[in-house]
Design a protein around this motif. Structure first.
Motif, PDB file in Angstrom:
ATOM      1  N   ASP A   7      -9.166  -3.040   0.552  1.00  0.00           N
ATOM      2  CA  ASP A   7      -8.731  -3.901   1.658  1.00  0.00           C
ATOM      3  C   ASP A   7      -9.990  -4.264   2.419  1.00  0.00           C
ATOM      4  OD1 ASP A   7      -7.946  -4.765   4.226  1.00  0.00           O
ATOM      5  OD2 ASP A   7      -7.622  -2.698   4.885  1.00  0.00           O
ATOM      6  N   ALA A  31       3.384  -5.429  -5.626  1.00  0.00           N
ATOM      7  CA  ALA A  31       2.414  -6.482  -5.330  1.00  0.00           C
ATOM      8  C   ALA A  31       2.759  -7.697  -6.173  1.00  0.00           C
ATOM      9  CB  ALA A  31       1.007  -6.001  -5.660  1.00  0.00           C
ATOM     10  N   LYS A  75      -4.672   3.541  -5.599  1.00  0.00           N
ATOM     11  CA  LYS A  75      -5.854   3.256  -4.769  1.00  0.00           C
ATOM     12  C   LYS A  75      -6.049   1.753  -4.639  1.00  0.00           C
ATOM     13  CE  LYS A  75      -8.348   7.423  -6.034  1.00  0.00           C
ATOM     14  NZ  LYS A  75      -9.444   7.948  -6.839  1.00  0.00           N
ATOM     15  N   HIS A  76      -6.372   1.320  -3.411  1.00  0.00           N
ATOM     16  CA  HIS A  76      -6.468  -0.118  -3.164  1.00  0.00           C
ATOM     17  C   HIS A  76      -7.759  -0.460  -2.435  1.00  0.00           C
ATOM     18  CE1 HIS A  76      -2.102   0.105  -3.816  1.00  0.00           C
ATOM     19  NE2 HIS A  76      -2.112   1.090  -2.933  1.00  0.00           N
ATOM     20  N   PHE A 134       0.834  -1.211   0.000  1.00  0.00           N
ATOM     21  CA  PHE A 134       0.000   0.000   0.000  1.00  0.00           C
ATOM     22  C   PHE A 134       0.860   1.248   0.000  1.00  0.00           C
ATOM     23  CE2 PHE A 134      -3.294  -2.671   2.370  1.00  0.00           C
ATOM     24  CZ  PHE A 134      -3.988  -2.933   1.213  1.00  0.00           C
ATOM     25  N   TRP A 172      -8.343  -8.430  -1.542  1.00  0.00           N
ATOM     26  CA  TRP A 172      -7.569  -7.217  -1.785  1.00  0.00           C
ATOM     27  C   TRP A 172      -7.415  -6.916  -3.258  1.00  0.00           C
ATOM     28  CZ3 TRP A 172      -6.690 -10.326   2.295  1.00  0.00           C
ATOM     29  CH2 TRP A 172      -6.675  -9.697   3.547  1.00  0.00           C
ATOM     30  N   SER A 173      -7.438  -5.617  -3.526  1.00  0.00           N
ATOM     31  CA  SER A 173      -7.053  -5.154  -4.852  1.00  0.00           C
ATOM     32  C   SER A 173      -5.878  -4.225  -4.633  1.00  0.00           C
ATOM     33  CB  SER A 173      -8.217  -4.382  -5.480  1.00  0.00           C
ATOM     34  OG  SER A 173      -7.709  -3.318  -6.252  1.00  0.00           O
ATOM     35  N   PHE A 174      -4.766  -4.520  -5.327  1.00  0.00           N
ATOM     36  CA  PHE A 174      -3.616  -3.631  -5.242  1.00  0.00           C
ATOM     37  C   PHE A 174      -3.586  -2.782  -6.501  1.00  0.00           C
ATOM     38  CE2 PHE A 174      -2.241  -7.471  -2.811  1.00  0.00           C
ATOM     39  CZ  PHE A 174      -2.439  -6.909  -1.555  1.00  0.00           C
ATOM     40  N   GLY A 175      -4.161  -1.590  -6.392  1.00  0.00           N
ATOM     41  CA  GLY A 175      -4.218  -0.693  -7.543  1.00  0.00           C
ATOM     42  C   GLY A 175      -5.004  -1.285  -8.696  1.00  0.00           C
ATOM     43  N   ASN A 176      -5.861  -2.244  -8.425  1.00  0.00           N
ATOM     44  CA  ASN A 176      -6.628  -2.913  -9.472  1.00  0.00           C
ATOM     45  C   ASN A 176      -8.084  -2.455  -9.374  1.00  0.00           C
ATOM     46  OD1 ASN A 176      -8.071  -5.802 -10.254  1.00  0.00           O
ATOM     47  ND2 ASN A 176      -6.347  -5.296 -11.576  1.00  0.00           N
ATOM     48  N   ARG A 187      -4.784  -9.125  -7.382  1.00  0.00           N
ATOM     49  CA  ARG A 187      -5.953  -9.500  -6.569  1.00  0.00           C
ATOM     50  C   ARG A 187      -5.618 -10.700  -5.695  1.00  0.00           C
ATOM     51  NH1 ARG A 187     -10.921  -9.391 -10.981  1.00  0.00           N
ATOM     52  NH2 ARG A 187     -10.501  -7.262 -11.715  1.00  0.00           N
TER      53      ARG A 187
END
Ligand code: ATP
Ligand code: MG
Length: 879
Positions: free
Chosen positions: A234, A55, A231-232, A49, A95-99, A59
């Motif tokens: 969580d 990452a 943007k993520h 984050f 989780w989405s890491f910038g997705n 996802r």
């Protein structure tokens, strides 16, 4: 659905949405100074984050074991009293890491809850962030609009910063969030009171089950919010709460997650568990106690399995306190006077088999540690009860003072509510205000002692990732990325992050490197230590360079590094040798590798014998002589590595790819991030110098290598030479010492005999000196005897032959005064004479003190010149 089906359905659902499933991180956090225990699923992704690490997948989803017993998220006091806060709980998360962002997160959470789990929609409420002016944060209308597609507007509620702006801790990633709540009240109640009014109002039947956090900011030290690089999403859903809702229960403890434990506790305590008991009910206390035990065993067992043993400070102390809280309930409310709590461990281990195997594979060890702690605390409790009784004797007004209550809690581990309860039973009260004050004072004291003031980063060069070059070189040209000032105990230090560095940061037991940063203008800055923080490698220095933007050469102290590497490789060889000699149950429980020695803690139930130590040493030294070359594989798939039988550690967080360190494919293969010698021959020699116990089921070995081992052996052989010389070079040293000891024992006996003879001789002499005063045979004399035992012996002998005896003996033993008083039993009764009181008075003459029983007492002191005065004074007590 059973609990395990529910867990599986969650993970399967997110796999179907393109997520990969990752393992839970350990519950004990190692690389983050702001956090002791994992308190949310997102912790292990914090550096992603913050943009400090890439990452591995856009996802992911998992179930994470969490603990909320300290710091910002602390639910300990609620646990057991309510039915939906636990110490340790599983947090299901995606989780989405910038997705993906709000749109998908919201749609999927609704789909999962209502279509897969088929929860009734009219019992669900969702929230969104109302905004906060002070922080300059706007109302989250986007979330509101997204929910409107699925949820009736009467079930979409605005929430304030406390509930709808999620933060990990005082600093770190944060963002607005949207919670989902479930109303499990009966229809009749629902018709009377609108569920919307009970959301976030601490109602035990209208509870939050899921929180979708939209990570957007980083909260920094000065309190301000900085935009994150991306943007993520969580999310976190309390597994035990979800199970409760899906199984139609009104308490988490009525589900199959807890019932096996509750049933066992109820059966063994002979008490019934009444889930519906309310405060004030007769069976309320027992219900709370059973919930506490069923809950706390999870926190305690998993932290121990993840490598944190109970201890007297830091994370270990938190665990000890939780364990003690449980044992107190078990002792006090459930009536278990013998250890009981530990019996829950195997039950729990069985339950988590296949979910978190860490516990099952170490259940004997964990149980042993719990039993030992429990036994020790039960002993403390009884010592505390004794102390409590003493306090009652000296307190006035039927009030236990605040300071006394504090001492009971601080020294005896006696919780304040237990003191209050016991006081109440006696019709007493406790000065709780005074107690709070004492507690506060201690807190302030300890906070001042450990306060660390960490400044914000000063960024010099924007750089995404930080490269570690120290596996290949010890000198690297680099730039400063950022630095900050850290003040603790009045001392300022700096922490510097480089874009590339050969400095190894402390981890896996290996200490951090020391060395220098050399600048083009000639400035040299010493690096005093290197540590990891999340994904960063932080160099500790005492100052900041004049020109921080300049290229610099980072140079590791190679001699020191080499000693560290010798000790680290030796640790691997020793670990492998131990598995051969002691058995495969030997698991690493802690290790320290520095430039001086290595320390290795491992699970093993008995002392390692001298023969075993010799065997381990000999195997390791043989491997050193074989000069086995290091095989280093930097990036092996974790699953593949495990298949080849590498040694992995419990409580260690491994990524998808791991580094494997091998010394002889058939001997030592470990997952390890540390640095090692190029070939075992460089270690030169290995020597174990100590073996001891550290805790229940944990032994410790300390060993040295190379030059240190050489020096040690030299020293030992010098010592041996000295002994030989002292003994006049006998042929057989051991035999010669043996006969010396024999002779010594014989002489001792003879001396004792002659002292006895002397004191018997004195006996008759002294008996003649008895002076009759008021019906008392008074003797006060100086004697010359070499020890207190001989004097005591003499006094008892005199008592046998002189009736109505009042005897005072004064002696000087090794330059120190000694006074002995003996009084015939009948005089004690008839005349009220008390040897203990008399000796106390007499001791004043020799600047000392003492005491004893009414018929016999002794005193010592510091001024032998007062002995004659003491003898003079003795007569006063009868005349
Ligand atoms: P609450 O207000 O109920 O304490 P929270 O706001 O602290 O919850 P979050 O930090 O958003 O909760 O955590 C996400 C989810 O984890 C919650 O929705 C809840 O289901 C679960 N959870 C939080 N704390 C606990 C706990 N102590 N025991 C069990 N589950 C918990
Ligand atoms: Mg909470």
């Amino acid at each position: 659905m059973t609990a395990s089906e529910i867990r599986k359905a969650f993970l399967d659902f997110f796999v179907s949405k393109g997520h990969i499933i990752v393992p839970s991180a350990p519950i004990v956090v190692k690389n983050d100074p702001t956090l002791m225990f994992t308190n949310a699923g997102m912790n292990q992704f914090k550096d992603i984050f913050l943009g400090e690490a890439p990452a591995k997948a856009p996802r992911v989803a998992d179930t994470q074991r969490c603990l909320r017993v300290s710091g910002k998220h602390n639910d300990l006091e609620e646990v057991g009293v309510d039915t939906y806060h636990h110490t340790m709980f599983e947090m299901l998360g995606n989780w989405s890491f910038g997705n993906y962002f709000k749109k998908d997160a919201i749609a999927w959470s609704w789909e999962l809850l209502t279509e897969v789990y088929k929860l009734p929609k009219d019992r669900l409420y969702v929230t969104y962030f109302e905004g906060d002016q002070k922080e300059g944060l706007e109302k989250d209308t986007e979330t509101y609009d997204l929910w409107k597609q699925f949820v009736d507007e009467s079930h979409i509620l605005a929430g304030n910063k406390k509930d709808n702006f999620w933060e990990m801790g005082e600093t770190g990633p944060c963002g607005s969030c949207s919670e989902i709540h479930f109303d499990s009240r009966p229809d009749s109640e629902r018709a009377e009171v609108d569920g919307a009014t009970l959301v976030n109002a601490d109602h035990d039947q209208v509870i939050e089950i899921w929180n979708n956090v939209f990570m957007q900011f980083n909260r920094v030290k000065d309190g301000s919010l900085h935009q994150l690089p991306a943007k993520h999403v969580d999310t976190g859903m309390g597994f035990e709460r979800l199970v409760r809702v899906l199984q139609g229960k009104t308490s988490n403890y009525d589900t199959d997650v807890f019932l096996p434990l509750i049933d066992f506790i109820a059966q063994k305590s002979g008490k019934k568990y009444n889930s519906a008991a309310k405060p004030g009910d007769e069976d309320w206390a027992a219900a709370v106690a059973m919930r506490v035990l069923a809950d706390h065993v999870r926190a305690v067992s998993f932290t121990i399995a993840d490598g944190q043993l109970p201890a007297s400070n830091k994370a270990g102390y938190v665990i000890r306190r939780i364990l003690r809280r449980a044992v107190r309930y078990s002792y006090q409310t459930l009536g278990f006077k013998e250890p009981f709590f530990y019996q829950l461990v195997p039950l729990l281990a069985e339950q988590f088999k296949g979910v978190f195997n860490e516990l099952y594979s170490q259940k004997d060890f964990v149980q042993k540690v719990v039993l030992e702690e429990e036994t020790a605390f039960l002993r403390t409790l009884s010592a505390g009860i004794q102390k409590f009784t003493e306090v009652l004797n000296v307190s006035a007004d039927n009030v236990i003072g605040g300071q006394a209550a504090f001492e009971l809690s601080d020294t005896f581990g006696f919780p304040i509510d237990l003191t209050e309860l016991m006081a109440r039973e006696k019709g007493w009260t406790v000065d709780t205000t005074g107690f709070e004050a004492a507690l506060q004072e201690q807190k302030t004291r300890s906070r001042a002692a450990t306060a660390i003031d960490t400044g914000d980063w000063v960024v010099i060069k924007d750089d995404e990732s930080v490269e570690f070059t120290g596996y290949d070189e010890t000198e690297t040209v680099a730039h400063i990325v950022k630095y900050r000032k850290v003040s603790a105990k009045g001392k300022d230090q700096y922490q510097i992050v480089l874009d590339k560095t050969p400095f190894y940061a402390e981890s896996g037991g290996q200490v951090g490197d020391k060395g220098e940063l050399v600048f083009p203008d000639g400035e040299i800055i010493d690096v005093t230590d290197t540590k990891k923080e999340n994904g960063l490698i932080v160099h500790f220095t005492d100052k900041i360079p004049a020109n921080p933007a300049d290229a610099l050469t980072a140079i590791v102290d190679t001699q020191r590094r080499h000693s560290i590497e010798s000790n680290h490789t030796a640790t691997h060889l020793m670990h492998a040798a131990m598995k051969q000699v002691l058995g495969t149950h030997v698991n690493q429980k802690g290790s320290l590798v520095n430039n001086e020695y290595l320390r290795f803690d491992f699970s093993h139930f008995t002392k390692v014998t001298d023969e075993e130590i010799a065997k381990i040493e000999s195997i390791v030294n043989e491997k050193i002589r074989e000069n086995i070359a290091l095989k280093e594989e930097r990036s092996v798939l974790y699953a593949e590595a495990i298949q080849t039988g590498v040694t992995a550690l419990f409580g260690e967080k491994y990524g998808e790819y791991v580094r494997v360190i091998t010394f002889d494919d058939n001997f030592s293969k470990e997952l390890c991030g540390g640095t090692h010698v190029k070939a075992t021959g460089q270690i030169a020699y290995f020597k174990i110098i100590a073996e001891s116990a550290v805790a229940a089921g944990v032994r410790r070995i300390e060993a040295i290598t190379g030059a240190a081992a050489d020096a040690y052996i030299n020293q030992q052989s010098q010592l041996l030479n000295q002994v030989k010389e002292l003994l006049k070079n006998p042929k057989d040293i051991a035999k010669s010492i043996e006969s010396l000891l024999e002779e010594n024992a014989k002489l001792k006996k003879e001396i004792e005999k002659s002292i006895l003879e002397k004191s018997s001789g004195l006996k008759d002499e002294l008996a003649k000196k008895a002076q009759e005063i008021n019906g008392v045979n008074f003797i006060a004399e100086r004697v010359e005897l070499p020890n207190a035992d001989a004097i005591k012996n003499l006094a008892y002998n005199l008592k046998d032959i002189v009736p109505n005896l009042y005897l005072v003996l004064a002696a000087e033993i090794n330059g120190k005064p000694n006074i002995t008083v003996m009084i015939a039993d009948n005089l004690v009764k008839e005349k009220g004479l008390h040897a203990g009181n008399i000796v106390k008075e007499l001791a004043k003459e020799v600047k000392g003190g003492g005491g004893g029983q009414p018929f016999f007492a002794t005193a010592g002191g510091s001024d032998a010149s007062g002995l004659n005065n003491a003898l003079e004074k003795a007569k006063n007590f009868i005349s």
